[in-house]
Design an enzyme around this catalytic site. Sequence first.
Site, PDB file in Angstrom:
ATOM      1  N   GLU A   1       0.816  -1.217   0.000  1.00  0.00           N
ATOM      2  CA  GLU A   1       0.000   0.000   0.000  1.00  0.00           C
ATOM      3  C   GLU A   1       0.851   1.268   0.000  1.00  0.00           C
ATOM      4  OE1 GLU A   1      -2.724  -1.118  -0.572  1.00  0.00           O
ATOM      5  OE2 GLU A   1      -3.153  -2.885   0.636  1.00  0.00           O
TER       6      GLU A   1
ATOM      7  N   ASP B   1      -1.303  -1.009 -10.484  1.00  0.00           N
ATOM      8  CA  ASP B   1      -1.536  -2.420 -10.193  1.00  0.00           C
ATOM      9  C   ASP B   1      -1.476  -3.188 -11.511  1.00  0.00           C
ATOM     10  OD1 ASP B   1      -1.863  -2.285  -7.452  1.00  0.00           O
ATOM     11  OD2 ASP B   1      -4.036  -2.050  -7.553  1.00  0.00           O
TER      12      ASP B   1
END
EC number: 2.4.1.18
Length: 507
Positions: free
Chosen positions: A181, A320
């Site tokens: 994260e 991502d």
Amino acid sequence: MFSLVLHSHLPWLANHGRWPVGEEWLYQSWAATYLPVTDVLRRLAREGHTRMVTLGITPVLAAQLDDPHCLAGMHHWLGNWQLRAHEAAGMAEESYRALGAREHRAAGAALEMFETRWRHGGSPVLRELVDADAIELLGGPLAHPFQPLLDPRMREFSLTEGLHDAQTRWQHRPRGIWGPECGFTPGMETGYAAAGVEHFMVDGPALHGDTSLGRTVLDSDVVCFGRDLQVSYRVWSPKSGYPGHSAYRDFHTYCHDTGLKPSRVTGRAVPSEDKAPYDPELASLAVDRHVSDFVETIRRRLRSESARIGRDALVVAAFDTELFGHWWFEGPLFLERLLRALPEAGIEVGTLTDARDRGYVGGPVDLADSSWGSGKDWRVWAGDQVSDLVRLNDEVVRTTLDTLDKAHGGRALGAPVLRNRVHDQMLREALLTVSSDWAFMVSKDTAAAYARDRAHTHAHALREIADAVASGRDSAAVRLADGWNRADNLFPGLDARRLPGRHGGKS
């Protein structure tokens, strides 16, 4: 210089449900992203392209791509995809027959690729790309914990074991990591340096938007690279990003008879039943336009940032990996055309290691608490909506460390330290409990019930094993650990003996 960074991650899904959340998530991502993206990189590498992408693979995803159960499940899923396509090809509507034929060809190609290149797991596929100098691999901590909230001993153990896992799988120790994260708190750079990590990613706002160079963190030699939001959001923006173009395949619209996706986006306000059939030729034309636009966006950004800082600048676009294929069907095609177009346009391309080695590093920076989540702070993983999970994580980590400390403290002085699979399984379950994914899913209200259930399931496993250890019921502890290991058997190299001791050293 331009650097493309892709972060590949899914939580541990094996043996924890299938549909709608569970292994299906893994198999969809594998088919739509991991197979085609690695194939694109392999094909370009064979043409002589090198140092194209910095590719992060988290240990927990790498474990699933190598896991025999997951490999068998994926093979079954691909066969089922082909059967569903065969069914669509026999439907009455012409658009569905065309869809079925197209999907049948795609499923057949994916099956052939999987059976020939992936039959021994994902590690050989990735090693081939590393050996061809096509990519830089980034590692990370085991099970993807939100590191700023993790006990320092568990944080150190998770990171060093994650790097050890990477070395074992790929015969390659990553020089950099993608911290889960992009979470950071001051002092973590010291742990990174001790573990041999040379660089890591942060989100652009952590550097106050100045991502034109990597920056050393305080007085360490560890470099942080910031995601350039102005460039990255050109692709990955829910309001204006490329994947929302009307010609691209719609992610949300299904043929409920076959589970296939027959429609293009058509328009943001167009209901599913009114969307137009997907047209690959229209989508291909849109990809060409978006590749050209993105190349020009990078060129303009490089020029403006270089002029601003008075030297050659760095642009880092980070995403991502699952965006390319799973969420955005045309993503792998976009990547292939982009990676061809960039050098043709005269843009220098390299990995994060290249950026460091070529001198794209500025002066030191004092990083504050940060993440790439909502608000760029910790609210997703520490906010009121997940306060119960924060307490659960603290309890699980404390129970694990206390139990193992007492077990190790009772060992006779000078006695040999043998590996203990009960202790290993306790650490597995603790790390699976504190995975950042569960709090993220709850905060975003995405399969929140599944996420809470997963966190509490692993916490329960840890508690009952720890209780057996603490009460001296050794045979029960072994039985429980072995039972939970049948579901949670990832990270076979995890070794509890390497857990840092309470006062330094190993346990």
